[in-house]
Design an enzyme around this catalytic site. Sequence first.
Site, PDB file in Angstrom:
ATOM      1  N   GLY A  66       0.805  -1.442  -0.047  1.00  0.00           N
ATOM      2  CA  GLY A  66      -0.061   0.061   0.046  1.00  0.00           C
ATOM      3  C   GLY A  66       1.040   1.194  -0.157  1.00  0.00           C
ATOM      4  O   GLY A  66       1.898   0.980   0.358  1.00  0.00           O
ATOM      5  N   CYS A  93       5.577  -5.987   1.614  1.00  0.00           N
ATOM      6  CA  CYS A  93       5.899  -4.507   1.263  1.00  0.00           C
ATOM      7  C   CYS A  93       5.313  -3.828   2.574  1.00  0.00           C
ATOM      8  O   CYS A  93       5.597  -4.198   3.784  1.00  0.00           O
ATOM      9  CB  CYS A  93       5.614  -4.005   0.020  1.00  0.00           C
ATOM     10  SG  CYS A  93       6.175  -2.474  -0.217  1.00  0.00           S
ATOM     11  N   TYR A  94       4.411  -2.956   2.453  1.00  0.00           N
ATOM     12  CA  TYR A  94       3.886  -2.535   3.435  1.00  0.00           C
ATOM     13  C   TYR A  94       3.296  -3.657   4.510  1.00  0.00           C
ATOM     14  O   TYR A  94       3.411  -3.290   5.669  1.00  0.00           O
ATOM     15  CB  TYR A  94       2.227  -1.395   2.889  1.00  0.00           C
ATOM     16  CG  TYR A  94       1.883  -0.761   4.357  1.00  0.00           C
ATOM     17  CD1 TYR A  94       2.494   0.696   4.576  1.00  0.00           C
ATOM     18  CD2 TYR A  94       0.662  -1.325   4.655  1.00  0.00           C
ATOM     19  CE1 TYR A  94       1.834   0.965   5.686  1.00  0.00           C
ATOM     20  CE2 TYR A  94       0.122  -0.382   5.833  1.00  0.00           C
ATOM     21  CZ  TYR A  94       0.441   0.694   6.358  1.00  0.00           C
ATOM     22  OH  TYR A  94       0.027   1.218   7.404  1.00  0.00           O
ATOM     23  N   HIS A 178       7.819  -7.404  -3.966  1.00  0.00           N
ATOM     24  CA  HIS A 178       6.438  -7.549  -4.302  1.00  0.00           C
ATOM     25  C   HIS A 178       6.507  -8.847  -5.273  1.00  0.00           C
ATOM     26  O   HIS A 178       6.587  -9.018  -6.496  1.00  0.00           O
ATOM     27  CB  HIS A 178       5.791  -6.509  -5.337  1.00  0.00           C
ATOM     28  CG  HIS A 178       5.703  -5.162  -4.595  1.00  0.00           C
ATOM     29  ND1 HIS A 178       4.302  -5.140  -4.089  1.00  0.00           N
ATOM     30  CD2 HIS A 178       6.188  -4.253  -4.303  1.00  0.00           C
ATOM     31  CE1 HIS A 178       4.230  -3.987  -3.519  1.00  0.00           C
ATOM     32  NE2 HIS A 178       5.389  -3.480  -3.502  1.00  0.00           N
ATOM     33  N   GLU A 180       3.865 -10.479  -6.520  1.00  0.00           N
ATOM     34  CA  GLU A 180       2.887 -10.645  -7.296  1.00  0.00           C
ATOM     35  C   GLU A 180       3.001 -10.044  -8.645  1.00  0.00           C
ATOM     36  O   GLU A 180       2.228 -10.126  -9.538  1.00  0.00           O
ATOM     37  CB  GLU A 180       1.822  -9.929  -6.549  1.00  0.00           C
ATOM     38  CG  GLU A 180       1.400  -8.439  -6.627  1.00  0.00           C
ATOM     39  CD  GLU A 180       2.381  -8.026  -5.175  1.00  0.00           C
ATOM     40  OE1 GLU A 180       2.986  -8.673  -4.657  1.00  0.00           O
ATOM     41  OE2 GLU A 180       2.031  -6.821  -4.814  1.00  0.00           O
ATOM     42  N   ASP A 237     -19.231 -10.704 -20.597  1.00  0.00           N
ATOM     43  CA  ASP A 237     -19.904 -10.514 -19.306  1.00  0.00           C
ATOM     44  C   ASP A 237     -21.290 -10.784 -19.332  1.00  0.00           C
ATOM     45  O   ASP A 237     -21.871 -11.600 -18.585  1.00  0.00           O
ATOM     46  CB  ASP A 237     -19.637  -9.223 -18.622  1.00  0.00           C
ATOM     47  CG  ASP A 237     -18.024  -8.829 -18.480  1.00  0.00           C
ATOM     48  OD1 ASP A 237     -17.183  -9.906 -18.745  1.00  0.00           O
ATOM     49  OD2 ASP A 237     -17.911  -7.701 -18.269  1.00  0.00           O
ATOM     50  N   THR A 239     -22.922 -12.294 -21.733  1.00  0.00           N
ATOM     51  CA  THR A 239     -23.314 -13.597 -22.323  1.00  0.00           C
ATOM     52  C   THR A 239     -23.152 -14.523 -21.324  1.00  0.00           C
ATOM     53  O   THR A 239     -23.819 -15.468 -21.356  1.00  0.00           O
ATOM     54  CB  THR A 239     -22.061 -13.647 -23.515  1.00  0.00           C
ATOM     55  OG1 THR A 239     -22.370 -12.373 -24.449  1.00  0.00           O
ATOM     56  CG2 THR A 239     -22.686 -14.947 -24.321  1.00  0.00           C
ATOM     57  N   LYS A 376     -11.745 -10.558 -14.712  1.00  0.00           N
ATOM     58  CA  LYS A 376     -12.364 -10.518 -16.358  1.00  0.00           C
ATOM     59  C   LYS A 376     -11.276 -11.906 -16.870  1.00  0.00           C
ATOM     60  O   LYS A 376     -12.144 -12.540 -17.629  1.00  0.00           O
ATOM     61  CB  LYS A 376     -11.596  -9.529 -16.951  1.00  0.00           C
ATOM     62  CG  LYS A 376     -11.920  -9.307 -18.332  1.00  0.00           C
ATOM     63  CD  LYS A 376     -13.223  -8.781 -18.344  1.00  0.00           C
ATOM     64  CE  LYS A 376     -13.758  -8.482 -19.803  1.00  0.00           C
ATOM     65  NZ  LYS A 376     -15.150  -7.713 -19.948  1.00  0.00           N
TER      66      LYS A 376
END
Length: 520
Positions: A66, A93-94, A178, A180, A237, A239, A376
């Site tokens: 963050g 991290c944070y 990080h 990620e 989305d 559909t 998504k």
Amino acid sequence: MLFSNNIIHDKEHKVVVIINFGGQYAHLIARRIRELGVFSILVNFNEFNESILNKYSVGAIILSGGPSSVLEKQSPGISNWFLNLNIPILGICYGHQLLAKILGGKINRGIGEYGPTTIRLINKDDLFIGWENEETVWMSHSDYVEYIPNSIVLALSENNYIAAFRVKNKKIYGVQFHPEVIHTPKGNVLLENFIHRIAGIKPYWFPEKIVNKLIEEIREKIPPEEKVLVAVSGGIDSTVTALLIKKAVGDRLVTVFVDHGLLREGEVSEILNNLNKAGIKPILVNARDEFLNRLEGVNDCEERRKIVGELFAKIFSKIIERDPSIKWLAQGTLYPDIIESGSVPHANKIKSHHNVAGLPKWFNLKIIEPLKMLYKDEVRKIAYYLGVPENIIKRHPFPGPGLSVRIIGTFTKEKLEIVRKASKIVEEVLKKHGIYDKVWQAFAVVGDDKWVGVKGDRRAEGYIVIVRIVESVDGMTADWARIPYSILEEISKRITSEIPHVTMVAYSITPKPPSTIEPC
Ligand code: XMP
């Protein structure tokens, strides 16, 4: 059940809770964990309390990064109630610094470490299985952990700061870097070690499972006599939403496709064909004149979104009047939509996306949003699993209020036609050069400003068209695409020669943030 609040412990399916200390970082971690086949949820730091243990079988807790500093008085914090639950914990991290702080450690301001940094492993641990003794990681910090009691330092940075630690005899870890982000090449290996080896959570979060869970949840929610309305737009989305509802409630699904006149060129028949291929036969409502007449002259984009929402609701109401057993409206809202629309505390409202906030208060259908916990890329995977035609899956995202949000300033039918034609040209040229499928979105925008031009030896004043082509993974952040000059030139030439009243084409070179993807 994984999504419902009232479900207690489903021992088989452990959930990873990510404590959110700052937007984008936390989303990325959540996505990475899901890619490992484990469901993850974001919980804002100020809502992280014991009640989470009643809702989910928590298999691991991650404290996200963050933008704050734990050295500042007002910085986001949590108490240490969860440290002795025997649930594996990872601070990033944070989150690493905050974890050290609540463990009784000391944090200091140091030399900033930003970007690729080499770290040295100095003690062996399961967290780093598969890592070499020296590896590149992505850092972004200036505070550092100087000391943590009862812990083993696992890795050091180039400046000899603690890059990773573990609390002795506990599965509690902190990493300053990080894992990620893709710039930490072995980051995924570390997360995999943490989730699969250390927390012992076996993967289960795969399309088949997700689909079954969603269908189960829809069935639980919709009573046997009630019907569900889905407004399909031809996008992935809506559909997928329609197909899930169909699988859950069969012919109690009613689909409607509203042609509001704000679609791209040739899109209506293309969409209907695609939907038919996917097994969806919607009621087609031609409401072009109604929408365009109401929007003509409207300046404010949020106002236009409201108008579009209201007209949609009016059309839905007429359909419901004819069939009063329709009690539900299903929407294809995604996890990031909820966050961006300000429905989660501390997230600023940026735009009222039509999906979430555009419907008027008088509209009283119950809302069901089967995809609202998904990203998504998960929806795409489900779409493949459900056999959705590829051109729906690969179609660029398109906003619910259509081209009306791609007009800056006053809405006029003239500007709408310019945007429609210019967008078509952008898409055609990118498809011709095999670029369309490689970018997130590509379109044109027009404002009120004019540029003096010369067309056929005459002075001509015309509109400025801005071309925006962006790369993104989920629409939450985006970068402008580095399109070869020759292709940009082709786009520009075609727009100025094929569309009257356009004298200038500009290319947008601003990422999100600070811009958003759509102009308004
Ligand atoms: P922004 O412009 O906020 O867009 O960076 C992020 C993503 O959301 C889409 N978008 C919308 N989708 N209704 C929608 O259904 C809207 O009002 C809307 N506004 C933006 C946008 O196309 C991008 O993919």
